[in-house]
Write a protein that holds these residues in place. Structure first.
Motif, PDB file in Angstrom:
ATOM      1  N   ALA A  97     -29.947 -26.083 -37.124  1.00 58.98           N
ATOM      2  CA  ALA A  97     -28.950 -24.938 -37.411  1.00 58.98           C
ATOM      3  C   ALA A  97     -29.274 -24.491 -38.788  1.00 58.98           C
ATOM      4  CB  ALA A  97     -27.483 -25.711 -37.471  1.00 58.98           C
ATOM      5  N   SER A  98     -29.640 -25.328 -39.791  1.00 57.80           N
ATOM      6  CA  SER A  98     -29.953 -24.741 -41.128  1.00 57.80           C
ATOM      7  C   SER A  98     -31.002 -24.187 -41.038  1.00 57.80           C
ATOM      8  CB  SER A  98     -30.212 -25.855 -42.092  1.00 57.80           C
ATOM      9  OG  SER A  98     -30.698 -25.544 -43.194  1.00 57.80           O
ATOM     10  N   GLN A  99     -32.066 -24.429 -40.224  1.00 55.48           N
ATOM     11  CA  GLN A  99     -33.423 -23.623 -40.068  1.00 55.48           C
ATOM     12  C   GLN A  99     -33.129 -22.261 -39.366  1.00 55.48           C
ATOM     13  OE1 GLN A  99     -35.654 -26.451 -37.893  1.00 55.48           O
ATOM     14  NE2 GLN A  99     -37.015 -27.116 -39.535  1.00 55.48           N
ATOM     15  N   ALA A 100     -32.197 -22.057 -38.428  1.00 56.09           N
ATOM     16  CA  ALA A 100     -32.075 -21.110 -37.778  1.00 56.09           C
ATOM     17  C   ALA A 100     -31.498 -20.124 -38.680  1.00 56.09           C
ATOM     18  CB  ALA A 100     -31.047 -21.418 -36.577  1.00 56.09           C
ATOM     19  N   GLU A 101     -30.589 -20.480 -39.590  1.00 55.79           N
ATOM     20  CA  GLU A 101     -30.142 -19.496 -40.436  1.00 55.79           C
ATOM     21  C   GLU A 101     -31.048 -18.747 -41.216  1.00 55.79           C
ATOM     22  OE1 GLU A 101     -27.046 -17.257 -41.765  1.00 55.79           O
ATOM     23  OE2 GLU A 101     -26.887 -18.584 -40.288  1.00 55.79           O
ATOM     24  N   ARG A 102     -32.068 -19.987 -41.890  1.00 58.36           N
ATOM     25  CA  ARG A 102     -33.117 -19.322 -42.886  1.00 58.36           C
ATOM     26  C   ARG A 102     -33.920 -18.353 -42.090  1.00 58.36           C
ATOM     27  NH1 ARG A 102     -33.280 -24.853 -43.984  1.00 58.36           N
ATOM     28  NH2 ARG A 102     -35.659 -24.908 -43.365  1.00 58.36           N
ATOM     29  N   LYS A 104     -33.218 -16.552 -39.520  1.00 59.71           N
ATOM     30  CA  LYS A 104     -32.833 -15.105 -39.051  1.00 59.71           C
ATOM     31  C   LYS A 104     -32.869 -14.342 -40.469  1.00 59.71           C
ATOM     32  CE  LYS A 104     -29.541 -16.985 -35.539  1.00 59.71           C
ATOM     33  NZ  LYS A 104     -28.027 -17.208 -35.431  1.00 59.71           N
ATOM     34  N   ASN A 105     -32.400 -14.875 -41.562  1.00 58.39           N
ATOM     35  CA  ASN A 105     -32.373 -14.207 -42.908  1.00 58.39           C
ATOM     36  C   ASN A 105     -33.880 -13.602 -43.128  1.00 58.39           C
ATOM     37  OD1 ASN A 105     -29.647 -14.691 -43.164  1.00 58.39           O
ATOM     38  ND2 ASN A 105     -29.822 -16.486 -44.444  1.00 58.39           N
ATOM     39  N   HIS A 109     -35.072  -9.722 -43.460  1.00 60.26           N
ATOM     40  CA  HIS A 109     -35.660  -9.238 -44.812  1.00 60.26           C
ATOM     41  C   HIS A 109     -37.041  -8.454 -44.440  1.00 60.26           C
ATOM     42  CE1 HIS A 109     -37.142  -9.349 -48.737  1.00 60.26           C
ATOM     43  NE2 HIS A 109     -38.356  -9.761 -48.295  1.00 60.26           N
ATOM     44  N   LEU A 110     -37.844  -9.438 -43.679  1.00 63.82           N
ATOM     45  CA  LEU A 110     -39.066  -8.792 -42.956  1.00 63.82           C
ATOM     46  C   LEU A 110     -38.906  -7.523 -42.370  1.00 63.82           C
ATOM     47  CD1 LEU A 110     -40.872 -11.774 -42.130  1.00 63.82           C
ATOM     48  CD2 LEU A 110     -41.384 -10.668 -44.227  1.00 63.82           C
ATOM     49  N   GLU A 111     -37.913  -7.320 -41.448  1.00 66.02           N
ATOM     50  CA  GLU A 111     -37.712  -5.959 -40.743  1.00 66.02           C
ATOM     51  C   GLU A 111     -37.314  -5.046 -41.517  1.00 66.02           C
ATOM     52  OE1 GLU A 111     -38.371  -3.951 -37.562  1.00 66.02           O
ATOM     53  OE2 GLU A 111     -38.330  -6.072 -37.217  1.00 66.02           O
ATOM     54  N   ASN A 112     -36.496  -5.199 -42.635  1.00 66.63           N
ATOM     55  CA  ASN A 112     -36.028  -4.097 -43.440  1.00 66.63           C
ATOM     56  C   ASN A 112     -37.183  -3.828 -44.358  1.00 66.63           C
ATOM     57  OD1 ASN A 112     -33.470  -4.295 -42.623  1.00 66.63           O
ATOM     58  ND2 ASN A 112     -32.788  -5.690 -44.212  1.00 66.63           N
ATOM     59  N   GLN A 113     -38.193  -4.655 -44.880  1.00 68.09           N
ATOM     60  CA  GLN A 113     -39.311  -4.481 -45.336  1.00 68.09           C
ATOM     61  C   GLN A 113     -40.245  -3.569 -44.738  1.00 68.09           C
ATOM     62  OE1 GLN A 113     -42.439  -7.667 -46.443  1.00 68.09           O
ATOM     63  NE2 GLN A 113     -41.769  -7.313 -48.712  1.00 68.09           N
ATOM     64  N   SER A 114     -40.481  -3.828 -43.306  1.00 70.28           N
ATOM     65  CA  SER A 114     -41.232  -3.164 -42.696  1.00 70.28           C
ATOM     66  C   SER A 114     -40.797  -1.794 -42.224  1.00 70.28           C
ATOM     67  CB  SER A 114     -41.529  -3.727 -41.000  1.00 70.28           C
ATOM     68  OG  SER A 114     -42.142  -3.102 -40.203  1.00 70.28           O
ATOM     69  N   ASN A 115     -39.375  -1.673 -42.017  1.00 72.07           N
ATOM     70  CA  ASN A 115     -38.927  -0.306 -42.070  1.00 72.07           C
ATOM     71  C   ASN A 115     -39.290   0.716 -43.121  1.00 72.07           C
ATOM     72  OD1 ASN A 115     -37.815  -0.688 -39.509  1.00 72.07           O
ATOM     73  ND2 ASN A 115     -36.124  -1.391 -40.158  1.00 72.07           N
ATOM     74  N   GLN A 116     -39.407  -0.074 -44.699  1.00 71.24           N
ATOM     75  CA  GLN A 116     -39.284   0.640 -45.763  1.00 71.24           C
ATOM     76  C   GLN A 116     -40.986   1.123 -45.895  1.00 71.24           C
ATOM     77  OE1 GLN A 116     -36.892   1.745 -48.031  1.00 71.24           O
ATOM     78  NE2 GLN A 116     -38.704   2.806 -48.658  1.00 71.24           N
TER      79      GLN A 116
END
Length: 323
Positions: A97-102, A104-105, A109-116
């Protein structure tokens, strides 16, 4: 048995982690053969906090114990408190559960970076008119080429970053599934694990009866205890769900003609001890398959008007006979 103060030249089994820990001095390590050091690095990781080599896996530790014995280390017993298989499953769920949250975040972050990066790549060449060729020999040629190359490189980085985002999204999905413990609500999954545990217990009991080494006997007894712990856990889960819905007895009593398995109906050929035999496997009338009782999802009886067709569109009738 608890170990005493740490000293070189011995190994223990950590009951909490289930892993083997090797304790010896740096000079002793350097004195080992190249092959021995290679094996240690392959199957162990060095822990600076414990000043020990700890096995990478807690499964099937007999091989790593053989490595420890081969380099002259003495077995000094166990350390820590053993936790049950159920507790291990719960800890694994919490970790997932802890790994899933990390994950996802990280994916966000990478998707936003890719879009930029995509936007920057586009904006970088937006000043160049569409269809504008490179003017060979003109003073702008070098700047034009460099700008296109930089834009293309940035576009490539955007694609790579997007692929990394997808990778973490998949890891998040897998971790979420593990954390949900959804498989523990599946009778078919539980039944498969139960049968695996029983088979492993039989195998280890056979090994134990054939063994003459006291060290190997200890290992086999530990494995039997671990498998019995798992067996109890999975059996309790299955009982809590009401057990296996369909059995040989109740199928026979209802005079079942067809069973539903993995999104398809199959005519019955026979009822076995642990499974049923069906026909029309892969839509071929003469082909059969054994389906465990726990994996049957539905039934039809002989008094119901029900038909199954093969790949030639011909009806395949059940061949089972009831007295």
């Amino acid at each position: 048995m608890q170990t005493g103060s740490q000293q070189s030249g011995y190994y223990i089994k950590n009951l909490e982690s289930g892993k083997i820990e090797l304790y010896f001095s740096k000079s002793e390590y350097k004195a080992l053969s190249t092959e021995a050091r290679k094996k240690i690095k392959s199957y162990f990781l060095f822990s600076s906090s414990k000043a020990a080599w700890i096995s990478k896996s807690s499964q099937n530790t007999s091989w790593v114990e053989e490595i420890a014995n081969s380099i002259g280390l003495i077995y000094k017993g166990t350390e820590g408190e053993k936790i049950s298989f159920g507790e291990k499953v719960e800890l694994a769920s919490q970790k997932a559960a802890s790994q899933a949250e990390r994950f996802k975040n990280r994916a966000i972050h990478l998707e936003n970076q890719s879009n930029q990066l995509f936007a920057n790549s586009h904006n970088m060449v937006s000043c160049i008119p569409v269809g504008q060729p490179i003017l060979v020999g003109h003073h702008s040629e070098k700047a034009h080429r460099n700008l296109l190359n930089r834009s293309w490189t940035m576009l490539g980085n955007a694609v790579k970053t997007s692929e990394r985002a997808d990778y973490y999204q998949q890891k998040a999905k897998a971790a979420t599934y593990t954390a949900s413990q959804e498989q523990l609500n599946n009778p078919a999954f539980l039944n498969r694990r139960i049968e695996e545990c029983k088979a492993n217990i039989r195998k280890q009991e056979q090994n134990l009866s054939n063994s003459t080494s006291e060290n190997n006997k200890r290992i086999y007894l530990e494995r039997i205890a671990e498998q019995n712990d798992k067996l109890t856990f999975y059996t309790d889960k299955l009982i809590a769900m009401g057990g296996i819905k369909y059995t040989k007895e109740n199928l026979k009593l209802q005079r079942v003609s067809h069973i539903f398995y993995k999104s398809k109906w199959y005519p019955l050929k026979s009822l076995n001890t642990k499974s049923v035999t069906v026909i029309n496997w892969l839509d071929l009338a003469g082909w059969t398959w054994n389906v465990p009782y726990a994996e049957i999802k539905g039934i039809k009886t002989l008094d119901q008007d029900f038909k199954v067709l093969d790949r030639n569109n011909e009806e395949v009738k059940p061949t089972i006979k009831y007295k």
